[in-house]
Design a protein around this motif. Structure first.
Motif, short mmCIF file in Angstrom:
data_model
loop_
_atom_site.label_atom_id
_atom_site.label_comp_id
_atom_site.label_asym_id
_atom_site.label_seq_id
_atom_site.Cartn_x
_atom_site.Cartn_y
_atom_site.Cartn_z
N ALA A 275 0.82 -1.27 0.03
CA ALA A 275 -0.13 0.06 -0.07
C ALA A 275 0.81 1.07 -0.11
O ALA A 275 0.51 2.26 -0.58
N VAL A 276 2.11 1.16 0.84
CA VAL A 276 2.82 2.43 0.98
C VAL A 276 4.28 1.82 0.99
O VAL A 276 4.59 0.63 1.36
N VAL A 277 5.26 2.62 0.27
CA VAL A 277 6.64 2.19 0.37
C VAL A 277 7.37 3.63 0.88
O VAL A 277 7.02 4.66 0.35
N GLU A 278 8.18 3.46 1.94
CA GLU A 278 8.88 4.51 2.34
C GLU A 278 10.29 4.46 2.51
O GLU A 278 10.82 3.02 2.68
N TYR A 279 11.11 5.39 2.58
CA TYR A 279 12.78 5.26 3.03
C TYR A 279 12.78 6.03 4.20
O TYR A 279 12.59 6.99 4.41
N ILE A 280 13.22 5.21 5.32
CA ILE A 280 13.63 5.45 6.70
C ILE A 280 14.95 5.64 6.89
O ILE A 280 15.72 4.49 6.72
N PRO A 281 15.49 6.53 7.48
CA PRO A 281 16.93 6.36 7.97
C PRO A 281 17.14 5.33 8.75
O PRO A 281 16.22 5.03 9.76
N THR A 282 18.21 4.72 8.71
CA THR A 282 18.48 3.31 9.14
C THR A 282 18.29 3.46 10.78
O THR A 282 17.81 2.39 11.37
N VAL A 283 19.01 4.39 11.42
CA VAL A 283 18.94 4.53 12.94
C VAL A 283 17.49 4.90 13.35
O VAL A 283 16.96 4.35 14.35
N ALA A 284 16.85 5.64 12.60
CA ALA A 284 15.42 5.83 12.90
C ALA A 284 14.59 4.62 12.73
O ALA A 284 13.64 4.18 13.55
N TYR A 285 14.87 3.72 11.71
CA TYR A 285 14.13 2.40 11.69
C TYR A 285 14.52 1.48 12.76
O TYR A 285 13.21 0.91 13.53
N PHE A 286 15.56 1.16 13.27
CA PHE A 286 16.06 0.64 14.14
C PHE A 286 15.34 0.80 15.48
O PHE A 286 15.04 -0.11 16.31
N HIS A 287 15.18 2.00 15.72
CA HIS A 287 14.64 2.53 16.90
C HIS A 287 13.27 3.12 16.84
O HIS A 287 12.87 4.06 17.44
N ARG A 288 12.27 2.63 15.89
CA ARG A 288 11.19 3.21 15.59
C ARG A 288 10.16 3.40 16.54
O ARG A 288 9.30 4.07 16.50
N HIS A 289 10.04 2.41 17.44
CA HIS A 289 9.13 2.30 18.48
C HIS A 289 9.60 2.96 19.75
O HIS A 289 8.91 2.95 20.81
N VAL A 290 10.77 3.68 19.78
CA VAL A 290 11.28 4.10 21.17
C VAL A 290 10.29 5.39 21.44
O VAL A 290 9.97 5.33 22.56
N LYS A 291 9.92 6.17 20.69
CA LYS A 291 8.92 7.13 21.11
C LYS A 291 7.85 6.75 21.70
O LYS A 291 7.48 7.51 22.73
N GLY A 292 7.31 5.90 21.32
CA GLY A 292 5.97 5.47 21.73
C GLY A 292 6.08 4.40 22.94
O GLY A 292 5.21 3.86 23.21
N ILE A 293 7.43 4.01 22.92
CA ILE A 293 7.47 2.56 23.95
C ILE A 293 6.59 1.83 23.42
O ILE A 293 5.71 1.14 24.24
N PHE A 294 6.59 1.37 22.09
CA PHE A 294 5.68 0.61 21.40
C PHE A 294 4.47 1.36 21.34
O PHE A 294 4.28 2.55 20.87
N TRP A 295 3.56 0.93 22.35
CA TRP A 295 2.32 2.04 22.29
C TRP A 295 1.93 2.20 23.90
O TRP A 295 0.74 2.67 24.13
N GLU A 296 2.84 1.91 24.67
CA GLU A 296 2.65 1.89 26.18
C GLU A 296 2.47 3.42 26.43
O GLU A 296 1.59 4.01 27.37
#
Length: 583
Positions: free
Chosen positions: A362-383
């Motif tokens: 449905a969607v294709v994105e280019y994400i900086p590698t460091v951002a991808y590796f730590h993509r759930h940090v901001k939301g602590i997943f969904w906690e």
């Protein structure tokens, strides 16, 4: 230049801040608990004030402090030859513990590290550390990157955030990079570490080539898969420090590009999700990364990714998405928005035509590698949606998004005992590992037992080893000839981190019984429980779930019995007869 005092001072500074916060909260806890609704009602209604005005600003300060500390450490202290002297001090303390009378002189307490509770990922409360039996392990250094052997040698307290930044700046990354910044190498090896490349490389411990371990005698040994300590090498993962102190690990690395090209595939049934997972993970040329998020029992999004050079990403500027930018929403929210947009367009695929190589993302994105590796940090997943309910709203992100992510240690430090008990009774944080072919049954069970969404899905290899460690491919797959010695079976981690649906609706719900049901489901389906979480198993159930044969042999062979705590006693909350400790 002698800056070794930093190892102690940094803990004292951060620990001092947290001690003051803890004292304030204990006073509030004692006072508010006497009110009509008690502390829980007060905390749930007004916790956001403390998070926004105390935890988030301190998190930014703490982050800056650690980055400055890392700079000083890397500049002045990051010398491999200092590693030997640090380990020698640990050996000296272990020998001194023995000479002083061991557990008998320590009130029956066995050896453990002095790593404080607030720095640990575990949700359990620990009561086994004292000044007499806890050994400081101040090992924070990245020792060596070998670009020819493609390995990195690190001390156990190196965090994933620091290590991934170090490696990616040099064009490399670990084969498996777990999400959260505060996770440490030692915890991921002694315990459990999985990520979206695990379908290719296994768990974090499967990417190791050597461990240095201080035994109960004070001797330090190096264990590899093919030397005289091969049994110890395979027994260390999932042992939770029950065999000795891990003081160094060598992990495999691989080349990394600056971007990850990520494709999103919305699905509308568990069968579609399983079909796509199976096609992506067991193909002859699987993608580098595979992940799934389920937003209800049927609908979800499966993501596959591969490294992409910077030139390719820059050629598609409208598809670049740096999800770490301060005003961006949590990654889980971003993925759900993609699913919702696809549903509104009426574009959800039909199950009959759903297959890898046929269905377009449905969607294709280019994400900086460091951002991808730590993509759930901001939301602590969904906690964070529970901790800060409006944190993902646009007004908050644009005004205060710069203050995220919140520090998990600070969140834990501002959580008084009454709220900790509340979370144990009304919150679920569990990772269950099941064979990929049983993913539909797993999702169905998680729905009936927890009704807790989103669910995180992460496939991973479970390998035969020689000798075999705590985990092994399922007996059913072996009996059917699907997995042969020397090979592997594809499992999937089902992660559940939120309050169950009945609790959110104000209904009666027994979290303890739900966890027991879940543990029994895993046992009956050749599954495994990630033991960072609250565990209700009896000792017999634990020995049934895990293959403890090698672990028990190594406990005896390397004289860990009577000196280091048994793994079960560290991770489980047994009752009655099962509570008797195995020394």
């Amino acid at each position: 230049m002698d800056l070794s005092w930093i190892d102690v001072t940094d803990m004292r500074v951060v620990g001092g801040i947290l001690a003051v916060l803890a004292a304030v909260y204990l006073i509030l806890d004692a006072y508010v608990s006497r009110t009509r609704d008690g502390w829980i009602g007060f905390w749930l209604e007004f916790r956001w004030i403390l998070i926004v005005f105390i935890v988030l600003p301190l998190s930014r300060g703490l982050s800056a402090y650690w980055r400055l500390r890392d700079f000083v450490y890397d500049t002045f202290l990051a010398k491999p030859h200092l590693h030997s002297s640090r380990v020698a001090e640990i050996q000296r303390r272990v020998k001194a513990f023995r000479a002083a009378g061991g557990p008998k002189a320590a009130g029956g307490r066995l050896l453990c590290t002095s790593r404080p509770q607030w720095l640990r990922t575990t949700l359990r409360q620990m009561d086994y550390q004292t000044s007499k039996n806890a050994i400081p392990i101040p090992l924070f250094d990245i020792l060596e990157l070998d670009t020819e052997a493609l390995t990195v040698r690190v001390e156990p307290s190196v965090t994933m955030g620091r290590l991934s930044r170090f490696l990616i700046a040099r064009g490399y990354c670990l084969q498996v990079v777990p999400e959260l910044d505060e996770l440490t190498v030692g915890g991921l090896i002694n315990g459990y570490g999985v990520e979206t490349s695990s379908h290719k490389y296994g768990l974090v411990a499967d990417t190791a080539t050597a461990y240095e371990v201080v035994l109960s005698s004070g001797e330090v040994v190096t264990a590899t898969p093919d030397n005289e300590y091969a049994d110890l090498f395979h027994a260390v993962p999932w042992s939770y420090g029950a065999l000795g102190f891990l003081v160094c690990a060598t992990l495999r690395v691989r080349k990394a590009e600056k971007y990850v090209k990520l494709s999103y595939y919305p699905t509308r049934t568990t069968e579609e999700t399983t079909t796509l997972f199976d096609g992506l993970t067991v193909s002859d040329s699987p993608p580098n990364f595979v992940e799934g998020l389920m937003y209800n029992k049927n609908e979800g999004v499966v993501m596959s990714g591969d490294f992409a050079p910077e030139s390719e990403a820059l050629a598609h500027p409208d598809q670049i998405n740096d999800i770490t930018i301060w005003h961006k929403t949590y990654f889980g929210e971003h993925v759900q928005n993609i699913l919702n947009d696809f549903k509104k367009a009426g574009s959800l695929t039909a199950a009959s035509s759903f297959a890898v190589g046929v269905t377009k993302p449905a969607v294709v994105e280019y994400i900086p590698t460091v951002a991808y590796f730590h993509r759930h940090v901001k939301g602590i997943f969904w906690e964070m949606k529970l901790i800060l309910p409006f944190g993902h709203h646009a007004w908050f992100r644009y005004l205060f998004g710069w203050s995220l992510p919140a520090s998990i240690p600070l969140i834990k430090a501002t959580q008084p005992p009454s709220l900790t008990k509340f979370y144990q009774d009304r919150h679920i944080a569990q990772d269950g590992l099941v064979p990929l072919e049983k993913l539909p049954q797993g999702i169905e069970f998680f729905h009936k037992n927890f009704e807790c969404y989103p669910l995180w899905l992460c496939p991973h290899k479970l390998c035969f080893t020689s000798p075999q460690g705590m985990l092994r491919p399922s007996k059913e797959a072996v009996a059917r000839g699907l997995v042969k010695p020397g090979k592997w079976e594809q499992y999937v981690d089902i992660g559940c981190y939120y309050s169950p649906g009945p609790i959110l609706r104000g209904e009666e719900y027994d979290c303890v019984q739900a966890r027991k049901n879940y543990e029994q489901f895993l046992i009956e389906n050749s599954g495994y429980q990630a033991l960072y979480a609250i565990t209700e198993m009896t000792r017999d159930q634990w020995a049934t779930m895990f293959d403890t044969e090698l672990y028990d042999k190594c406990r005896t062979k390397y004289d860990a019995v009577g000196w280091f705590m048994d793994a079960y006693d560290k991770v489980c909350r047994p009752k009655g007869e099962a509570a008797k400790k195995r020394s």
